[in-house]
Design an enzyme around this catalytic site. Structure first.
Site, PDB file in Angstrom:
ATOM      1  N   GLY A   1       0.783  -1.222   0.000  1.00 55.05           N
ATOM      2  CA  GLY A   1       0.000   0.000   0.000  1.00 55.05           C
ATOM      3  C   GLY A   1       0.812   1.267   0.000  1.00 55.05           C
ATOM      4  O   GLY A   1       2.037   1.249   0.048  1.00 55.05           O
TER       5      GLY A   1
ATOM      6  N   ASP B   1       8.662 -10.793   5.029  1.00 51.29           N
ATOM      7  CA  ASP B   1       9.119 -10.026   3.860  1.00 51.29           C
ATOM      8  C   ASP B   1      10.307  -9.130   4.193  1.00 51.29           C
ATOM      9  O   ASP B   1      10.312  -7.943   3.863  1.00 51.29           O
ATOM     10  CB  ASP B   1       7.958  -9.191   3.309  1.00 51.29           C
ATOM     11  CG  ASP B   1       8.258  -8.647   1.912  1.00 51.29           C
ATOM     12  OD1 ASP B   1       9.087  -9.245   1.209  1.00 51.29           O
ATOM     13  OD2 ASP B   1       7.663  -7.621   1.539  1.00 51.29           O
TER      14      ASP B   1
END
Length: 790
Positions: free
Chosen positions: A219, A337
Site C-alpha cells: 500500500g 518479507d
C-alpha cells in the site's frame, strides 16, 4: 517478578530475561480518544500514551520520545537504577517442546541444536551501543520529515502488477500512457495505483495528511501530523488496492496483534483508523535511511556502478536488527518479507519498518507476502517459519555485500560460486554464513535467530581482525585450546578445543564432578553415570579416542562412535569427534572432511578452522594450513597453537620473517609466551632447505635472546644454537655482526670471540646437566674453545 509486556519472561536485575526490556509500569495506560473509539467499535488494541522527558538512566543524556530514549533506546524508569549492568547477553526462557524439538536434516547437514548452548540475543544495560559494538557506525542525522515527501506520488509503470494474478497492468501502449486504475486484462481484477489521500485530508478526526512518502507491495505510505498528541509526525499506511481481499486481510491482521508489538528495533504501531471506507494503520515516524537507500546512494556516487556495503558495516547493521527477530519469533510471529527496503537506520539504531507481511506462525489462512529473490523457496508450499525468516536475512546479507546480479532471476534461490565475489574469497566464513542461512531445505538452516546472530558475531570478529583490530570473545559452544605442553610447539591434536557440555543435559552435573584426565579412569567413572545421555556418550567417545591414540588400537573408539551415531547421528559434535579420531589415526583427508562439516554448521567459530589447519599441515599442505592458522590467531591471539602452526607453515614456505611475526602474536600474558619467543629465536637461527639463515636474522635472534625470561640453561641452549650458526656462517665467508655476542656491541666480530662465547654457553648448560649429558656438554665446550698460547 514476571514481565508484563505480553512476554513470558522474568525480570532479573531490572530487565526481562527474554525480551531484554525494562519492566512495564503496572498502571493502566491512558487511551487516546481516537483509540478508545476504535476499541469500542472495532476491538482494536488499547494505545498507551508514552512518557516524555529526560532519560534518567545512568550515563545517558537522551530524551524520551514516544516511550523510548532516543539515545539508549530503552524504556524510561522512574529512578535511575543503581549499578545497572553493562550490555550482557541474557539466557532466554526455555522454548516450548514444539519449538525446541530436535531437527531432522533433509540434505545430510549437521544439526546444531544442543539446548544449553543457546543464548539470548536481547540487549540489556544502560549504555546504548550499535549492534555488537565492534564497528563504528555513524548516526544518521535527523531531517525535516516534510522534505521526504514524494513530489509526484505515482507508481511507476514497471511496478504495476495485478494483485491477484501478478501479471503486468497499467502499462503504456505506444503514445498512450498506462492507466493508473482499471481492470486486469488477464483475470478481470480491478486495480488502482493512485493515492487515496492528499495533503490536508484529516483521517479519523486526528491525523492531518502531509503527503505520500512511498509506495510498496502492500500500500501507499503517508506522512501525517497527529493533531491530538503534540503534533508529532506519524506514518499512515493504507491499501494499494482497497478491493484486494488479501491486502485487506493483511491490514486487519496488523490491527489485531501488531499494536501489542513493542521493541526498540521495531516501528511502533499507534492506532488503526478508517477513512472513506478504507483502513489505515498509524505508526511511529522513523526518520532515517533504509539499507536500500544506502545501496542506491553508493551506486549513484560510484557513477551508476554497484558499490556494495563494506562487509563489517553490513554485518553490524543486521546484528543490530536480530534482537527484533528474536522478539517476534518468541511470540510466534514471522516477519515474512525482510529485505533492504524494510529496515531503516534512524539515528544510531536500526528498525524494522514494514510489518505488513507479519503473520502468526499458526495462522494457516493468512495471506503470505514475500519478495522474489528474498523469499524462501518453501514459502508457497509449507508457509512461513523461523527458518524462512532466517533465509531472508541471509539473502539480504548477500545483496548488501556483493554486486548480486540475477538474484531475482538466475540466482533467485541459489548463491553464485564463492569465486564470484572478492568478499567471499577473502572471508570464507562469511560465505559459509550466507550459505547456511539460505540452504534450500529449512531444517539445514540456523536453528533460530539467536544462533544465527551468534555466528554473525563470530564472522564479524574475523572480519574486524583482518583489518588489524582483534576483538576476541569466548565461544559459547567450544572451550579454549587445551594446550598443556609448554616446552614444545609441535602440532598435537590433543591441544584442540573441545565442545562445551550442554548444561541442560540430565548428566551435566555428574560430568562436572569428573576431574580426572586419564582416559581409562574417565571410562571407569562413566559406568556410574545416573543415565546414558548424549553428553555421557560424547565423553566416553572422547576417552576412547584418547586411549586409541595411546595404544594404537582404534576398535573400541570406533564402537563408541557408532553407538553415539545410532542415537545422535546428525549432531555436529559427532563430526567433531570423527575428526579427532581421524587425526589420531593419521587419516588427514577424513579429518579435514569432518572438520569442514563442522565449520559449515558453525561458520563463525574458530575451533573448526584451527582443526582444519592441523589437518592440512599434517597432510603437508602448508600454504593452505597457514591460511586457517592466520585467521584464527589474528582473530583471537589466545589460540597460541594457531600462532605456532602459522609460524611452522610460514617457515616451511621460506618466510622466516613471517614465522617470527606469527610467534610475536602470542600475548605477553599467555603461559605460552615464553615458548613462542623461543620458537621465534629458533626460526631465525636454524637453517632450512627453503629459508636459509642470513646474518641479519642472527642479529635479530640475539636481540630476542636478550629480552627472554626463561631458565638460564634454556637461555644458554639458545645462545649455543645461535653461536653455532654464526660460526658456520663465518666459515662460509660471511661477516658476522658483533651484536650476535649480546649486549650493545657494534661492528663485526671474528671467530675467536664467537668461540669463546660458544664455550661459555656450553659450560652454562653443563652446570644444569647430569651424568653423560654433562660430560657431553663439557666436551663440546672444550672443542669450541679457541686455541691459545700459554
Amino acid at each position: 517478578m514476571k514481565c508484563q509486556r505480553n512476554c513470558p519472561g522474568t525480570i532479573e536485575d531490572g530487565y526481562c530475561d527474554t525480551c531484554g526490556l525494562a519492566p512495564a509500569k503496572t498502571e493502566q495506560p491512558a487511551k487516546t480518544e481516537q483509540s478508545a473509539q476504535i476499541a469500542q467499535t472495532a476491538s482494536a488494541p488499547q494505545i498507551a500514551q508514552k512518557p516524555t522527558g529526560k532519560c534518567r538512566r545512568d550515563g545517558c543524556d537522551g530524551t524520551i520520545e514516544d516511550g523510548y530514549c532516543d539515545t539508549c533506546g530503552l524504556a524510561p524508569v522512574d529512578k535511575a537504577p543503581q549499578n545497572t549492568p553493562k550490555s550482557q547477553p541474557q539466557v532466554p526462557k526455555q522454548r516450548t517442546e514444539t519449538q525446541s524439538s530436535s531437527r531432522t536434516t533433509g540434505t545430510g547437514a549437521l544439526s546444531t541444536r544442543t539446548g544449553g548452548s543457546r543464548r539470548g540475543s536481547g540487549r540489556t544495560g544502560s549504555s546504548r551501543r550499535f549492534g555488537s559494538g565492534l564497528v563504528e557506525i555513524a548516526p544518521i542525522a535527523k531531517v525535516d520529515p516534510a522534505s521526504t515527501l514524494m513530489a509526484n506520488p505515482e507508481v511507476p509503470e514497471s511496478k504495476r502488477y495485478c494483485a491477484k494474478c501478478n501479471n503486468p497492468v497499467g502499462r503504456s501502449r505506444g503514445d498512450r500512457p498506462g492507466r493508473t486504475s482499471g481492470f486486469c486484462p488477464h483475470c478481470g481484477e480491478s486495480f488502482n495505483f493512485t493515492p487515496k489521500l492528499v495533503k490536508g485530508d484529516v483521517v479519523g478526526g486526528q491525523y492531518e495528511v502531509a503527503g505520500a512518502l512511498a509506495h510498496g507491495g502492500l500500500g501507499w505510505v503517508y506522512l501525517a501530523v497527529d493533531l491530538n498528541v503534540s503534533r508529532r509526525w506519524v506514518v499512515m499506511k493504507g491499501l494499494l488496492n482497497s478491493s484486494d481481499e488479501d491486502a485487506l486481510a493483511a491490514a486487519l491482521a496488523e490491527q489485531r496483534f501488531l499494536a501489542e508489538v513493542e521493541h526498540p528495533n521495531i516501528v511502533k504501531i499507534y492506532n488503526f483508523v478508517e477513512h472513506d471506507g478504507a483502513g489505515y494503520i498509524v505508526m511511529e515516524y522513523v526518520g532515517g535511511k533504509s539499507l536500500k537507500d544506502m545501496l542506491k546512494q553508493r551506486r549513484d556516487a560510484n557513477g551508476g556502478d554497484a558499490d556494495p556495503l563494506p562487509l563489517d558495516q553490513a554485518l553490524e547493521f543486521l546484528i543490530e536488527i536480530m534482537p527484533a527477530f528474536a522478539y517476534l519469533h518468541e511470540r510466534g510471529l514471522i516477519f515474512c518479507d525482510f529485505k533492504p527496503d524494510n529496515v531503516i537506520q534512524s539515528g544510531d539504531q536500526m528498525k524494522l519498518i514494514d510489518l505488513g507481511g507479519v503473520v502468526h506462525i499458526d495462522d494457516q489462512e493468512a495471506a503470505i507476502y514475500g519478495t522474489v529473490g528474498f523469499q524462501a523457496p518453501e514459502m508457497a508450499t509449507d508457509g512461513p517459519s523461523i527458518a524462512s525468516d532466517l533465509y531472508t536475512i541471509g539473502r539480504t546479507l548477500a545483496v548488501l555485500t556483493t554486486d548480486f546480479r540475477g538474484y531475482q532471476s538466475t540466482f533467485k534461490e541459489t548463491l553464485p560460486d564463492r569465486d564470484s565475489f572478492e568478499v567471499y574469497q577473502q572471508h570464507e566464513a562469511f560465505y559459509r554464513l550466507v550459505d547456511r542461512a539460505t540452504r534450500p531445505h529449512p531444517d539445514d538452516r540456523f536453528v533460530d535467530s539467536a544462533e544465527m546472530q551468534e555466528q554473525m558475531l563470530g564472522v564479524l570478529r574475523q572480519v574486524v581482525a583482518a583489518q588489524g583490530a582483534p576483538k576476541p570473545a569466548a565461544s559459547k559452544v567450544f572451550t579454549g585450546e587445551l594446550r598443556t605442553d609448554l616446552k614444545s610447539d609441535a602440532p598435537r591434536w590433543q591441544d584442540l578445543p573441545t565442545p562445551l557440555i550442554d548444561l541442560t543435559d540430565p548428566a551435566a552435573g555428574f560430568l562436572a564432578s569428573i576431574t580426572v584426565t586419564d582416559p581409562a579412569e574417565v571410562l571407569a567413572l562413566l559406568k556410574h553415570a545416573p543415565q546414558e545421555t548424549t553428553e555421557v556418550r560424547l565423553r566416553a567417545m572422547r576417552a576412547e579416542i584418547d586411549l586409541a591414540a595411546r595404544h594404537g588400537f582404534f576398535g573400541d573408539a570406533q564402537q563408541a562412535r557408532e553407538r553415539f551415531a545410532a542415537v545422535d547421528g546428525q549432531d555436529w559434535r559427532l563430526a567433531w569427534y570423527d575428526g579427532l579420531l581421524a587425526l589420531a589415526n593419521q587419516d588427514w583427508a577424513a579429518a579435514l572432511s569432518r572438520f569442514d562439516a563442522v565449520w559449515a554448521a558453525l561458520p563463525g567459530e574458530l575451533a573448526p578452522q584451527l582443526a582444519m589447519g592441523f589437518a592440512e599441515e599434517l597432510a603437508g599442505q602448508h600454504k593452505t594450513a597457514a591460511g586457517y592458522y592466520d585467521v584464527v590467531s589474528r582473530t583471537d591471539p589466545a589460540y597460541t597453537t594457531a600462532a605456532a602452526g602459522l609460524a611452522r607453515c610460514r617457515l616451511a614456505n621460506g618466510d622466516r620473517a613471517g614465522a617470527v611475526e606469527a610467534y610475536q602474536r602470542v600475548p605477553g600474558t599467555s603461559s605460552a609466551y615464553a615458548i613462542s619467543q623461543v620458537g621465534a629465536v629458533r626460526a631465525l637461527v636454524r637453517a632450512h632447505p627453503v629459508a636459509q639463515v642470513d646474518v641479519k636474522s642472527l642479529a635479530d635472534a640475539a636481540a630476542l635472546i636478550e629480552r627472554l625470561e626463561v631458565e638460564r640453561a634454556q637461555l644458554a641452549e639458545l645462545r649455543a644454537e645461535l653461536l653455532e650458526q654464526a660460526l658456520t656462517s663465518l666459515r662460509g665467508g660471511f661477516k658476522i655482526p658483533a651484536a650476535v655476542l649480546g649486549g650493545a656491541k657494534t661492528g663485526d666480530t671474528g671467530e675467536k670471540d664467537v668461540r669463546f662465547a660458544l664455550e661459555d654457553a656450553y659450560r652454562e648448560m653443563a652446570r644444569a646437566a647430569h651424568g653423560s649429558d654433562k660430560i657431553r656438554l663439557v666436551d663440546l665446550a672444550n672443542a669450541a674453545r679457541p686455541r691459545t698460547r700459554t
